[in-house]
Design an enzyme around this catalytic site. Sequence first.
Site, PDB file in Angstrom:
ATOM      1  N   ASN A   9     -16.917  13.786 -53.034  1.00 29.68           N
ATOM      2  CA  ASN A   9     -15.987  14.854 -53.425  1.00 29.68           C
ATOM      3  C   ASN A   9     -16.744  15.789 -54.367  1.00 29.68           C
ATOM      4  O   ASN A   9     -16.926  15.474 -55.531  1.00 29.68           O
ATOM      5  CB  ASN A   9     -14.760  14.237 -54.121  1.00 29.68           C
ATOM      6  CG  ASN A   9     -13.829  15.293 -54.677  1.00 29.68           C
ATOM      7  OD1 ASN A   9     -13.932  16.470 -54.337  1.00 29.68           O
ATOM      8  ND2 ASN A   9     -12.913  14.885 -55.551  1.00 29.68           N
ATOM      9  N   LYS A  11     -15.844  18.663 -55.482  1.00 30.34           N
ATOM     10  CA  LYS A  11     -14.989  19.476 -56.357  1.00 30.34           C
ATOM     11  C   LYS A  11     -15.481  20.934 -56.304  1.00 30.34           C
ATOM     12  O   LYS A  11     -15.895  21.385 -55.243  1.00 30.34           O
ATOM     13  CB  LYS A  11     -14.973  18.899 -57.768  1.00 30.34           C
ATOM     14  CG  LYS A  11     -14.706  17.381 -57.739  1.00 30.34           C
ATOM     15  CD  LYS A  11     -14.456  16.777 -59.074  1.00 30.34           C
ATOM     16  CE  LYS A  11     -14.201  15.278 -58.899  1.00 30.34           C
ATOM     17  NZ  LYS A  11     -13.783  14.628 -60.120  1.00 30.34           N
ATOM     18  N   HIS A  95      -5.176  14.498 -55.346  1.00 30.76           N
ATOM     19  CA  HIS A  95      -6.192  14.178 -56.355  1.00 30.76           C
ATOM     20  C   HIS A  95      -5.605  14.430 -57.752  1.00 30.76           C
ATOM     21  O   HIS A  95      -4.836  15.378 -57.946  1.00 30.76           O
ATOM     22  CB  HIS A  95      -7.445  15.044 -56.128  1.00 30.76           C
ATOM     23  CG  HIS A  95      -8.603  14.575 -56.959  1.00 30.76           C
ATOM     24  ND1 HIS A  95      -8.724  14.891 -58.291  1.00 30.76           N
ATOM     25  CD2 HIS A  95      -9.660  13.782 -56.658  1.00 30.76           C
ATOM     26  CE1 HIS A  95      -9.819  14.312 -58.772  1.00 30.76           C
ATOM     27  NE2 HIS A  95     -10.406  13.633 -57.797  1.00 30.76           N
ATOM     28  N   GLU A  97      -6.786  15.763 -60.296  1.00 30.29           N
ATOM     29  CA  GLU A  97      -7.034  17.108 -60.836  1.00 30.29           C
ATOM     30  C   GLU A  97      -6.040  18.116 -60.256  1.00 30.29           C
ATOM     31  O   GLU A  97      -5.646  19.075 -60.917  1.00 30.29           O
ATOM     32  CB  GLU A  97      -8.493  17.523 -60.559  1.00 30.29           C
ATOM     33  CG  GLU A  97      -9.451  16.751 -61.469  1.00 30.29           C
ATOM     34  CD  GLU A  97     -10.842  16.525 -60.895  1.00 30.29           C
ATOM     35  OE1 GLU A  97     -11.215  17.185 -59.916  1.00 30.29           O
ATOM     36  OE2 GLU A  97     -11.561  15.660 -61.442  1.00 30.29           O
ATOM     37  N   GLU A 165      -7.800   5.922 -57.978  1.00 27.13           N
ATOM     38  CA  GLU A 165      -8.646   6.609 -58.951  1.00 27.13           C
ATOM     39  C   GLU A 165      -7.948   6.633 -60.306  1.00 27.13           C
ATOM     40  O   GLU A 165      -7.158   7.546 -60.588  1.00 27.13           O
ATOM     41  CB  GLU A 165      -8.921   8.044 -58.497  1.00 27.13           C
ATOM     42  CG  GLU A 165      -9.649   8.138 -57.174  1.00 27.13           C
ATOM     43  CD  GLU A 165     -10.466   9.428 -57.075  1.00 27.13           C
ATOM     44  OE1 GLU A 165     -11.669   9.332 -56.816  1.00 27.13           O
ATOM     45  OE2 GLU A 165      -9.905  10.513 -57.283  1.00 27.13           O
ATOM     46  N   GLY A 171     -14.826  11.115 -64.048  1.00 25.68           N
ATOM     47  CA  GLY A 171     -15.732  12.033 -64.753  1.00 25.68           C
ATOM     48  C   GLY A 171     -15.960  11.672 -66.208  1.00 25.68           C
ATOM     49  O   GLY A 171     -16.500  12.468 -66.971  1.00 25.68           O
ATOM     50  N   SER A 211     -16.065   7.552 -61.741  1.00 27.85           N
ATOM     51  CA  SER A 211     -17.399   7.273 -62.294  1.00 27.85           C
ATOM     52  C   SER A 211     -18.191   6.232 -61.510  1.00 27.85           C
ATOM     53  O   SER A 211     -18.946   5.455 -62.088  1.00 27.85           O
ATOM     54  CB  SER A 211     -17.303   6.886 -63.773  1.00 27.85           C
ATOM     55  OG  SER A 211     -16.778   7.963 -64.528  1.00 27.85           O
TER      56      SER A 211
HETATM   57  P1  PGA Z   1     -16.209  11.016 -60.555  1.00 26.07           P
HETATM   58  O1  PGA Z   1     -15.033  11.677 -59.679  1.00 26.07           O
HETATM   59  O2  PGA Z   1     -16.995  10.133 -59.616  1.00 26.07           O
HETATM   60  O3  PGA Z   1     -17.007  12.175 -61.066  1.00 26.07           O
HETATM   61  O4  PGA Z   1     -15.549  10.234 -61.636  1.00 26.07           O
HETATM   62  C1  PGA Z   1     -14.354  10.937 -58.696  1.00 26.07           C
HETATM   63  C2  PGA Z   1     -13.236  11.771 -58.119  1.00 26.07           C
HETATM   64  O5  PGA Z   1     -12.592  12.514 -58.878  1.00 26.07           O
HETATM   65  O6  PGA Z   1     -12.955  11.705 -56.904  1.00 26.07           O
END
Ligand code: PGA
Length: 249
Positions: A9, A11, A95, A97, A165, A171, A211
């Site tokens: 992903n 983003k 997601h 976000e 998640e 992140g 992460s």
């Molecule tokens: P990350 O993001 O691996 O940077 O924590 C995962 C995601 O949001 O799908």
Amino acid sequence: MRRPLIAANWKMNKLIPEAVEWVAGIQRLLPGLPDAEIILAPPFTHLAALKPHCKNDSLKLAGQNMFWEPQGAFTGEISGAMLKSAGCEYVILGHSERRLFFHEDDAGINKKISSAQADGLKTILCVGETLEQRNGGQTEEVVKSQLQGALEGIEDKGDLVVAYEPVWAIGTGLTATPDQAQEAHAFIRATLGSILSPEASEGVRILYGGSVNQDNSRELLNQSDIDGALVGGASLAVEKFCAIIASLN
Ligand code: PGA
């Protein structure tokens, strides 16, 4: 029984030339890596440019979001049919976000899943609790209500993937321990059993996200209910992403 799935992903990262280079790089590396379904979710603007570089079926494309209406006066939005015509097989929906910054709720995510199914797209549905909710002992309640809300009236036609998640792990460099993740995944599978059917829930792949990197992926992917990973930050460098795929061995 469940084929592992590793998804990148991106983003809101990378411009098209860099994206094309990444795709060329992964196509070179994939033949030496364990068998898995590999998915890339780049920004919308990159999809059509990347499609011709995704040779055979070894790398599939996904949208990072879509709107539920098929077309019309919805400035700035993208439909499932548009994703499909740009070469996507999958779409990521719900997601955290999107939920946090764009105020998406379970009812809207439910409409998007129906619409994705109507357009022949497979869905990666994201669920997960915040740190406050985890500390308050509400993890299961939150995840259950997200699944119930998003999947109301939805039938699994073999086109559903769920990504667990935990918001506090995205992140941040904090990851759920393999035990914490396995516990949540087993709970999600049991919950899917009651929403869909026990047989359907055994076939649904449940990805872990938050992460994930080459140092923690092996132990996470070894858990019995973890069928793959949704990778953000560590997917931006192709070698790091491939090291995660390699840890499936
Ligand atoms: P990350 O993001 O691996 O940077 O924590 C995962 C995601 O949001 O799908």
